[in-house]
Design a protein around this motif. Structure first.
Motif, mmCIF file in Angstrom:
data_model
loop_
_atom_site.group_PDB
_atom_site.id
_atom_site.type_symbol
_atom_site.label_atom_id
_atom_site.label_comp_id
_atom_site.label_asym_id
_atom_site.label_seq_id
_atom_site.Cartn_x
_atom_site.Cartn_y
_atom_site.Cartn_z
ATOM 1 N N ARG A 1 -0.869 -6.879 21.058
ATOM 2 C CA ARG A 1 -1.858 -6.425 20.263
ATOM 3 C C ARG A 1 -1.897 -7.065 19.125
ATOM 4 N NH1 ARG A 1 -2.274 -0.553 17.463
ATOM 5 N NH2 ARG A 1 -4.496 -1.014 16.604
ATOM 6 N N TYR A 2 -3.070 -7.865 18.724
ATOM 7 C CA TYR A 2 -3.316 -8.644 17.439
ATOM 8 C C TYR A 2 -4.292 -7.561 16.395
ATOM 9 C CZ TYR A 2 -1.123 -12.369 19.867
ATOM 10 O OH TYR A 2 -0.100 -12.972 20.661
ATOM 11 N N LEU A 3 -3.923 -7.841 15.334
ATOM 12 C CA LEU A 3 -4.866 -7.322 14.139
ATOM 13 C C LEU A 3 -4.723 -8.232 13.188
ATOM 14 C CD1 LEU A 3 -3.140 -3.716 13.947
ATOM 15 C CD2 LEU A 3 -5.370 -4.170 15.171
ATOM 16 N N ASP A 4 -5.879 -8.449 12.530
ATOM 17 C CA ASP A 4 -5.888 -9.185 11.245
ATOM 18 C C ASP A 4 -6.460 -8.379 10.248
ATOM 19 O OD1 ASP A 4 -5.988 -11.811 9.913
ATOM 20 O OD2 ASP A 4 -8.244 -11.637 9.924
ATOM 21 N N TRP A 5 -5.590 -8.443 9.216
ATOM 22 C CA TRP A 5 -5.870 -7.602 8.074
ATOM 23 C C TRP A 5 -6.157 -8.391 6.809
ATOM 24 C CZ3 TRP A 5 -0.946 -3.908 7.504
ATOM 25 C CH2 TRP A 5 -0.968 -3.063 8.785
ATOM 26 N N GLU A 6 -7.448 -8.435 6.490
ATOM 27 C CA GLU A 6 -7.960 -9.080 5.385
ATOM 28 C C GLU A 6 -7.443 -8.537 4.189
ATOM 29 O OE1 GLU A 6 -12.073 -10.456 5.429
ATOM 30 O OE2 GLU A 6 -12.159 -10.385 7.449
ATOM 31 N N LEU A 7 -6.608 -9.276 3.492
ATOM 32 C CA LEU A 7 -5.869 -8.785 2.102
ATOM 33 C C LEU A 7 -5.858 -9.914 1.093
ATOM 34 C CD1 LEU A 7 -2.866 -7.150 3.873
ATOM 35 C CD2 LEU A 7 -4.598 -6.010 2.795
ATOM 36 N N GLU A 8 -6.409 -9.671 -0.176
ATOM 37 C CA GLU A 8 -6.080 -10.357 -1.138
ATOM 38 C C GLU A 8 -4.600 -11.234 -1.099
ATOM 39 O OE1 GLU A 8 -7.228 -10.983 -5.995
ATOM 40 O OE2 GLU A 8 -7.725 -9.178 -4.927
ATOM 41 N N ASP A 9 -4.485 -12.353 -1.372
ATOM 42 C CA ASP A 9 -3.613 -13.204 -1.498
ATOM 43 C C ASP A 9 -2.687 -12.927 -2.810
ATOM 44 O OD1 ASP A 9 -1.238 -14.865 -1.423
ATOM 45 O OD2 ASP A 9 -2.272 -16.630 -0.842
ATOM 46 N N PRO A 10 -1.596 -12.405 -3.041
ATOM 47 C CA PRO A 10 -0.855 -12.131 -4.347
ATOM 48 C C PRO A 10 -0.366 -13.208 -4.958
ATOM 49 C CG PRO A 10 0.471 -11.287 -2.435
ATOM 50 C CD PRO A 10 -0.949 -11.855 -1.838
ATOM 51 N N ALA A 11 -0.380 -14.482 -4.274
ATOM 52 C CA ALA A 11 0.452 -15.617 -4.858
ATOM 53 C C ALA A 11 -0.072 -15.954 -6.108
ATOM 54 C CB ALA A 11 0.001 -16.798 -3.845
ATOM 55 N N GLY A 12 0.675 -16.168 -7.242
ATOM 56 C CA GLY A 12 0.288 -16.618 -8.327
ATOM 57 C C GLY A 12 -0.161 -15.311 -9.197
ATOM 58 N N GLN A 13 -0.359 -14.333 -8.978
ATOM 59 C CA GLN A 13 -0.654 -13.139 -9.588
ATOM 60 C C GLN A 13 0.353 -12.264 -10.373
ATOM 61 O OE1 GLN A 13 -4.392 -11.171 -8.228
ATOM 62 N NE2 GLN A 13 -4.222 -12.438 -6.220
ATOM 63 N N GLY A 14 0.056 -11.600 -11.396
ATOM 64 C CA GLY A 14 0.792 -10.710 -11.871
ATOM 65 C C GLY A 14 0.926 -9.289 -11.207
ATOM 66 N N VAL A 15 1.969 -8.619 -11.396
ATOM 67 C CA VAL A 15 2.198 -7.192 -11.049
ATOM 68 C C VAL A 15 0.993 -6.273 -11.058
ATOM 69 C CG1 VAL A 15 3.750 -5.233 -10.989
ATOM 70 C CG2 VAL A 15 4.771 -7.268 -11.443
ATOM 71 N N GLU A 16 0.104 -6.357 -12.280
ATOM 72 C CA GLU A 16 -1.076 -5.550 -12.299
ATOM 73 C C GLU A 16 -1.932 -5.967 -11.175
ATOM 74 O OE1 GLU A 16 0.049 -7.797 -14.583
ATOM 75 O OE2 GLU A 16 1.031 -6.186 -15.825
ATOM 76 N N ALA A 17 -2.196 -7.089 -10.759
ATOM 77 C CA ALA A 17 -3.125 -7.566 -9.614
ATOM 78 C C ALA A 17 -2.444 -7.062 -8.390
ATOM 79 C CB ALA A 17 -3.524 -8.995 -9.867
ATOM 80 N N VAL A 18 -1.267 -7.132 -8.284
ATOM 81 C CA VAL A 18 -0.381 -6.970 -6.946
ATOM 82 C C VAL A 18 -0.688 -5.588 -6.313
ATOM 83 C CG1 VAL A 18 1.650 -7.162 -5.811
ATOM 84 C CG2 VAL A 18 0.830 -9.119 -6.954
ATOM 85 N N ARG A 19 -0.455 -4.512 -7.510
ATOM 86 C CA ARG A 19 -0.500 -3.128 -7.247
ATOM 87 C C ARG A 19 -1.495 -2.757 -6.267
ATOM 88 N NH1 ARG A 19 0.728 -2.391 -13.322
ATOM 89 N NH2 ARG A 19 2.877 -2.219 -13.219
ATOM 90 N N PRO A 20 -2.920 -2.865 -6.447
ATOM 91 C CA PRO A 20 -3.880 -2.455 -5.288
ATOM 92 C C PRO A 20 -3.619 -3.238 -4.039
ATOM 93 C CG PRO A 20 -4.952 -3.451 -7.398
ATOM 94 C CD PRO A 20 -3.535 -3.888 -7.731
ATOM 95 N N ILE A 21 -3.029 -4.375 -3.647
ATOM 96 C CA ILE A 21 -2.643 -4.992 -2.660
ATOM 97 C C ILE A 21 -1.697 -4.184 -1.952
ATOM 98 C CG2 ILE A 21 -1.924 -6.921 -1.344
ATOM 99 C CD1 ILE A 21 -3.100 -8.685 -4.113
ATOM 100 N N ARG A 22 -0.754 -3.844 -2.700
ATOM 101 C CA ARG A 22 0.426 -3.104 -2.212
ATOM 102 C C ARG A 22 0.117 -1.976 -1.651
ATOM 103 N NH1 ARG A 22 3.574 -0.722 -7.117
ATOM 104 N NH2 ARG A 22 1.538 0.671 -6.958
ATOM 105 N N ASP A 23 -0.978 -1.113 -2.467
ATOM 106 C CA ASP A 23 -1.282 0.224 -1.995
ATOM 107 C C ASP A 23 -2.427 0.011 -0.708
ATOM 108 O OD1 ASP A 23 -0.022 1.142 -4.211
ATOM 109 O OD2 ASP A 23 -1.697 1.400 -5.648
ATOM 110 N N ASP A 24 -3.088 -1.093 -0.647
ATOM 111 C CA ASP A 24 -3.908 -1.114 0.485
ATOM 112 C C ASP A 24 -3.031 -1.152 1.685
ATOM 113 O OD1 ASP A 24 -5.945 -1.932 2.225
ATOM 114 O OD2 ASP A 24 -6.581 -3.759 1.273
ATOM 115 N N ILE A 25 -1.980 -2.098 1.500
ATOM 116 C CA ILE A 25 -1.017 -2.310 2.628
ATOM 117 C C ILE A 25 -0.415 -1.088 3.004
ATOM 118 C CG2 ILE A 25 1.271 -3.552 3.179
ATOM 119 C CD1 ILE A 25 0.242 -5.709 1.589
ATOM 120 N N GLU A 26 -0.049 -0.129 1.966
ATOM 121 C CA GLU A 26 0.492 1.143 2.376
ATOM 122 C C GLU A 26 -0.397 2.006 3.155
ATOM 123 O OE1 GLU A 26 2.261 5.401 0.401
ATOM 124 O OE2 GLU A 26 1.299 4.085 -0.604
ATOM 125 N N GLY A 27 -1.624 1.998 2.762
ATOM 126 C CA GLY A 27 -2.693 2.914 3.617
ATOM 127 C C GLY A 27 -2.705 2.384 5.252
#
Length: 141
Positions: A96-122
């Motif tokens: 089973r293959y899924l593709d999750w379109e998520l912003e890349d956190p590379a080069g971003q600070g913690v403030e920018a990574v938090r929403p990505i983290r929370d999206d991944i949690e959901g």
């Protein structure tokens, strides 16, 4: 799917999104799911902002290391979730293959990574429900 489902998370550098997803699934599923992560062009270390963002919710991914994506890892997994690796991920029948379109956190600070983290949690909670699992733990508020 085998008795214990196995999930492989794949992103280019295996240093941010896939590591956070593996951390969330391991945290929430415990031993009920086998968790792997890999990258098509793995980086040298896990993104420090991803490590810090996950630590904020009580999940330690500081000892994780980027791993190279192998055909064997894909073959050994029931579900393969890509996060921007494009065509680098081999496709096998019966997976089973899924593709999750998520912003890349590379080069971003913690403030920018938090929403990505929370999206991944959901997404992880939804995946776990689809796999028939019940979260083994919940992250602190």
């Amino acid at each position: 799917m085998s008795e214990i489902p196995s999930v492989l998370f794949v992103c280019v550098h295996n240093a941010g999104r896939s590591q956070m997803a593996a951390g969330w699934l391991t945290h929430l599923a415990g031993d009920a799911v086998e968790v792997r992560s890999a990258g098509s062009l793995p980086g040298d270390e896990v993104n420090p902002s991803a490590v810090a963002a996950m630590a904020e919710v009580g999940i330690d991914i500081s000892t994780a290391t980027p791993e190279v994506l192998t055909t064997e890892a894909v073959q050994a997994s029931d579900v393969v979730i890509t996060m921007g690796c494009g065509d680098a991920c081999p496709v096998f029948p019966g997976k089973r293959y899924l593709d999750w379109e998520l912003e890349d956190p590379a080069g971003q600070g913690v403030e920018a990574v938090r929403p990505i983290r929370d999206d991944i949690e959901g997404r992880i909670r939804g995946l776990l429900a689809e796999l028939g699992g019940t979260p083994a733990a919940t992250a602190p508020a």
